[in-house]
Scaffold this active site. Structure first.
Site, PDB file in Angstrom:
ATOM      1  N   SER A 113      19.962  -2.706  10.331  1.00 20.36           N
ATOM      2  CA  SER A 113      20.752  -2.630   9.058  1.00 20.36           C
ATOM      3  C   SER A 113      22.408  -3.222   8.777  1.00 20.36           C
ATOM      4  O   SER A 113      22.958  -3.931   8.768  1.00 20.36           O
ATOM      5  CB  SER A 113      20.714  -2.415   8.176  1.00 20.36           C
ATOM      6  OG  SER A 113      21.143  -0.712   8.146  1.00 20.36           O
ATOM      7  N   LEU A 115      24.279  -3.872  11.238  1.00 21.53           N
ATOM      8  CA  LEU A 115      24.726  -4.872  11.903  1.00 21.53           C
ATOM      9  C   LEU A 115      23.688  -6.531  10.885  1.00 21.53           C
ATOM     10  O   LEU A 115      24.349  -7.390  11.251  1.00 21.53           O
ATOM     11  CB  LEU A 115      24.102  -5.049  13.529  1.00 21.53           C
ATOM     12  CG  LEU A 115      25.100  -4.362  14.427  1.00 21.53           C
ATOM     13  CD1 LEU A 115      24.565  -4.668  15.979  1.00 21.53           C
ATOM     14  CD2 LEU A 115      26.397  -4.723  14.216  1.00 21.53           C
ATOM     15  N   GLY A 116      23.003  -6.148  10.778  1.00 21.52           N
ATOM     16  CA  GLY A 116      21.955  -7.423  10.378  1.00 21.52           C
ATOM     17  C   GLY A 116      22.571  -7.440   9.035  1.00 21.52           C
ATOM     18  O   GLY A 116      22.676  -8.516   8.098  1.00 21.52           O
ATOM     19  N   ARG A 117      23.042  -7.253   8.027  1.00 25.06           N
ATOM     20  CA  ARG A 117      23.792  -7.380   6.608  1.00 25.06           C
ATOM     21  C   ARG A 117      25.562  -7.664   6.950  1.00 25.06           C
ATOM     22  O   ARG A 117      25.571  -8.068   6.222  1.00 25.06           O
ATOM     23  CB  ARG A 117      24.183  -6.191   6.128  1.00 25.06           C
ATOM     24  CG  ARG A 117      23.270  -5.968   5.901  1.00 25.06           C
ATOM     25  CD  ARG A 117      24.024  -3.823   5.454  1.00 25.06           C
ATOM     26  NE  ARG A 117      22.754  -3.009   5.205  1.00 25.06           N
ATOM     27  CZ  ARG A 117      22.588  -2.065   4.366  1.00 25.06           C
ATOM     28  NH1 ARG A 117      23.193  -1.708   3.253  1.00 25.06           N
ATOM     29  NH2 ARG A 117      21.520  -1.592   4.146  1.00 25.06           N
ATOM     30  N   THR A 137      13.472  -7.871  25.778  1.00 25.55           N
ATOM     31  CA  THR A 137      14.689  -8.994  25.534  1.00 25.55           C
ATOM     32  C   THR A 137      14.579  -9.078  24.131  1.00 25.55           C
ATOM     33  O   THR A 137      13.967  -9.206  23.517  1.00 25.55           O
ATOM     34  CB  THR A 137      13.596 -10.092  26.452  1.00 25.55           C
ATOM     35  OG1 THR A 137      13.226 -10.079  27.418  1.00 25.55           O
ATOM     36  CG2 THR A 137      14.400 -11.371  25.521  1.00 25.55           C
ATOM     37  N   GLU A 139      16.220 -11.228  20.987  1.00 27.87           N
ATOM     38  CA  GLU A 139      16.431 -12.951  20.758  1.00 27.87           C
ATOM     39  C   GLU A 139      17.689 -12.847  19.800  1.00 27.87           C
ATOM     40  O   GLU A 139      17.274 -12.773  18.313  1.00 27.87           O
ATOM     41  CB  GLU A 139      15.516 -13.601  20.133  1.00 27.87           C
ATOM     42  CG  GLU A 139      13.995 -13.706  21.651  1.00 27.87           C
ATOM     43  CD  GLU A 139      13.902 -12.970  21.042  1.00 27.87           C
ATOM     44  OE1 GLU A 139      13.027 -12.305  19.394  1.00 27.87           O
ATOM     45  OE2 GLU A 139      12.593 -12.866  22.004  1.00 27.87           O
ATOM     46  N   GLN A 158      16.695  -0.911  16.705  1.00 20.92           N
ATOM     47  CA  GLN A 158      15.888   0.153  17.254  1.00 20.92           C
ATOM     48  C   GLN A 158      14.122   0.259  17.084  1.00 20.92           C
ATOM     49  O   GLN A 158      13.883  -0.794  16.884  1.00 20.92           O
ATOM     50  CB  GLN A 158      16.212   1.389  15.590  1.00 20.92           C
ATOM     51  CG  GLN A 158      15.517   0.191  14.083  1.00 20.92           C
ATOM     52  CD  GLN A 158      16.530   0.987  13.401  1.00 20.92           C
ATOM     53  OE1 GLN A 158      15.871   1.921  13.329  1.00 20.92           O
ATOM     54  NE2 GLN A 158      16.883   0.201  12.116  1.00 20.92           N
TER      55      GLN A 158
END
Lengths: 200, 490
Positions: A113, A115-117, A137, A139, A158
């Site tokens: 999260s 990095l997602g944020r 892999t 994406e 994760q």
């Protein structure tokens, strides 16, 4: 039901190859099995593939013709070196870790999260099937408006693990990506159902 | 004295070479190691450029005296040619096909073997061959030590820091198992401090062979001197070709041309023969010793990889012994020094046919062959200096454990062996183990079938190569992690 850290550790330490999960490299003392977290981190690897820009107006992955599909370009970035993902840019990456899943275990790759944020998407096809034996892999895409700087080795995502029940005995663990180290595009193989439906 | 136009060409060449090296230097390279070489080469070019400019300035508008300028001009032209050649060895080290994952771990084991600060770089060789170039030694040989010193990063010792450029065959860049041959290439670097001892072995063996073939050698030399002294100079090369099948150096031809008597002709011919023999034996010894180094590190896996590189038999060359001789030489060594390993059926099946090597019939090559055969004992004693990971007590157990992982398509670097194996030893043992698995037909085919590669064994082999590549990198990362933990960093 998701496996706890302790259950994951038990799978890693299992003597029985029918149950053993292999994660390599797994750095000693780098994670605690007593944590309440139900996942283990995966780190960004060194190999990247990005689609080469071309004059074609569209790709056609269903055609089976490489000339009409995405043209991949490979890149190697060593440990310690930075790189950036620009806004809207897409690339394939791999985890640093190689995973060997027994047939009674699967996982989902989820982004972190933190990095997602910051608008970094790391996965679209998130399921890791039972019997997977390769690096995973990712994406990756930057959904934000500014470039994001990253380095290989960063904890990029994760894995949440799940037991797979009532596993049928399998004679072959065939997967297009088994044994792969690089982020491959893979060949689109139509199933019989798809061939039927697309021919209507 | 070079004409003004040629001076102008020289200056243009210096400028364009500098621009080109800078262009490549400023490219995005996966690793910083080649930068040392680019900086050092640039320093050479710039110093030569400065030298020419300074001389021309000093004597402007009059021309500098020819006795000064011509030798300088010739020297700079030679340096330029050397710079251009060595630049060509490092200007394409960034292809995505290069297995970069192996570089840091290769540097790591090279450091331990050679006791130097080695930074490894791989380039794709257009010839189907493996090569190695140690740039510090190259710069020392060319008298460019100062330029090398200036290019070394601060804190590093220019006398022990080197950039090893390993050439891998471009056509097989992704054949990780074949890169076991890097062990042979490291042998070429390992040999340097041992050369005096090796020369002593050579001298002893050569004397023994001369005694053994005394009469035949005498006849050979008499015939050689008779044929060559009767020839016109224009026919001399061809005449010599039937004895030692390459052209003599100009000095030898000249020496052979002016005999005054049969005695002189014989003596000239004998000297020429001895020179050729020494050259060939030196080259062959370097190859055979490097083969033994590889055998110490990866055992018979070296021969398996060698068979992929050199399919079938080869004729003798002045630079390399015939392939069959090399195989037999290494096999004989392994049977003597690693007899337990060689009792394994997998290795027996690989190596037994090597016993059927027939030495060359041509007299000169036969002499060379015999000198090498007589040297095995001596070279085997010298190569003991290479620590062999195959001598560990728990070898069988470790190999068995790693192969269990390979069989399950899991990296063998993940093995938690109850008996510890030194990390650097694991590097070579994993190569040994992977080859052993690959050559065990029953096991390999079962593995291929299990993962859907029954009709595509090349894919199965590629998967083993990927496991090996991943494992070699993982070993190095975990080693550095454990060092950090020991230092209290984590």
């Amino acid at each position: 039901m998701a496996l706890s850290r302790r259950a994951i550790k038990n799978r890693i330490d299992s003597e029985d190859w029918e149950n053993r999960l292999v994660v390599d490299p797994l750095f000693e003392h780098s994670w605690s099995e007593d944590s309440v977290s139900a996942s283990i981190d995966v780190h960004l690897g060194n190999r990247f593939t990005y689609p080469k820009s071309r004059r074609a107006a569209q790709h056609d992955p269903l055609s089976g013709n490489p000339a009409e599909d995405v043209v991949p370009r490979e890149l190697f970035i060593p440990m310690g070196k930075e790189f950036s993902i620009n806004p809207g840019q897409f690339l394939l990456a791999t985890t640093l870790e190689w995973f060997r899943f027994p047939t009674n275990l699967m996982a989902y790759v989820i982004g972190r999260s933190v990095l997602g944020r910051r608008s970094l998407l790391i996965v679209t096809a998130s399921a890791v099937q039972p019997g997977t034996c390769n690096t995973i892999t990712l994406e990756m895409s930057n959904l934000g408006e500014v470039a994001i700087k990253l380095k290989p080795g960063v904890a990029i995502g994760q894995l949440f693990f799940h037991d797979v029940t009532e596993v049928a005995p399998v004679s072959s663990l065939h997967s297009s990506f088994a044994g792969s180290l690089r982020p491959l595009l893979g060949e689109y193989r139509k199933s019989k159902t798809e061939e039927f439906l697309m021919s209507l | 004295m070079p004409p003004p136009w040629q001076l102008s060409c020289l200056q243009s060449r210096l400028r364009s070479l500098k621009i080109e090296i800078n262009r490549v230097k400023n490219k995005e390279h996966p690793y910083p190691e080649p930068e040392i070489v680019f900086k050092a080469l640039l320093a050479v070019v710039e110093s030569r450029q400065a030298l020419i400019d300074e001389i021309l300035d000093l004597f402007a508008p009059d021309a500098p005296p020819p006795e000064l300028l011509q030798p300088l001009f010739d020297s700079v032209v030679k340096d330029l040619a050397d710079v251009a050649y060595y630049f060509s060895l490092v200007d394409r080290v960034d292809s995505a096909r290069i297995p970069f994952e192996i570089l840091r771990s290769l540097s790591w084991v090279s450091n331990l073997l050679l006791h130097e600060d080695c930074r490894s770089v791989v380039r794709l060789d257009p010839h189907y061959n493996y090569t190695i170039s140690s740039f510090r030694h190259i710069f020392e040989r060319l008298g460019w030590e100062r330029e090398w010193s200036h290019a070394i990063p601060t804190g590093c010792n220019p006398k022990t820091t080197t950039v090893l450029v390993l050439g891998f065959p471009s056509a097989d860049a992704s054949s990780i198992l074949m890169h076991a041959l890097a062990a042979h290439e490291l042998g070429h670097e390992f040999i340097r401090p041992l050369w005096t001892r090796i020369e002593a072995v050579r001298e002893d063996a050569t004397s023994r062979v001369r005694r053994k073939h005394q009469d035949a050698l005498q006849e050979y030399l008499v015939e050689r001197s008779r044929i060559t002294s009767a020839k016109d100079p224009s026919e001399l090369d061809e005449a010599l070709n039937q004895f030692e099948p390459w052209k003599d150096s100009a000095k030898d031809v000249e020496a052979a041309r002016r005999p005054q008597s049969h005695g002189d002709a014989y003596e000239a011919s004998r000297k020429s023969f001895e020179l050729n023999l020494a050259k060939v034996i030196n080259n062959w010894f370097k190859e055979l010793f490097s083969d033994l180094v590889a055998a110490r590190l990866v055992g018979p896996a070296f021969l398996a990889a060698f068979d992929r590189l050199v399919v079938g038999e080869t004729q003798p060359y002045k630079t390399h012994p015939p392939a069959g001789m090399r195989r037999k030489f290494v096999r004989d060594y392994l049977c003597r020094e690693m007899s337990l390993i060689m009792q394994d059926d997998v290795w027996k099946e690989l190596c037994n046919p090597y016993e059927n090597y027939a030495p060359p019939r041509d007299f000169f090559w036969k002499i060379c062959n015999d000198v090498c055969s007589f040297s095995l004992q001596g070279l085997a004693e010298i190569v003991e200096a290479v620590p062999s990971p195959l001598k560990i007590d728990n070898l069988k157990k470790y190999v068995s454990e790693t192969q269990m992982y390979i069989e399950n398509l899991a990296p063998p670097s993940a093995v938690h062996s109850a008996d510890p194996v030194a990390p650097a030893d694991k590097f070579w043992l994993l190569i040994f183990s992977s080859w052993h698995f690959r050559l065990n037909q029953r096991r390999f085919v079962t593995f291929a079938e299990r993962f859907g590669w029954a009709d595509n064994l090349a894919a199965a082999e590629e998967a083993i190569g990927n496991l090996l590549l991943h494992s070699l990198r993982s070993l190095e990362l975990k080693y550095h992690w454990s060092q950090k933990v020991l230092e209290g960093g984590h």
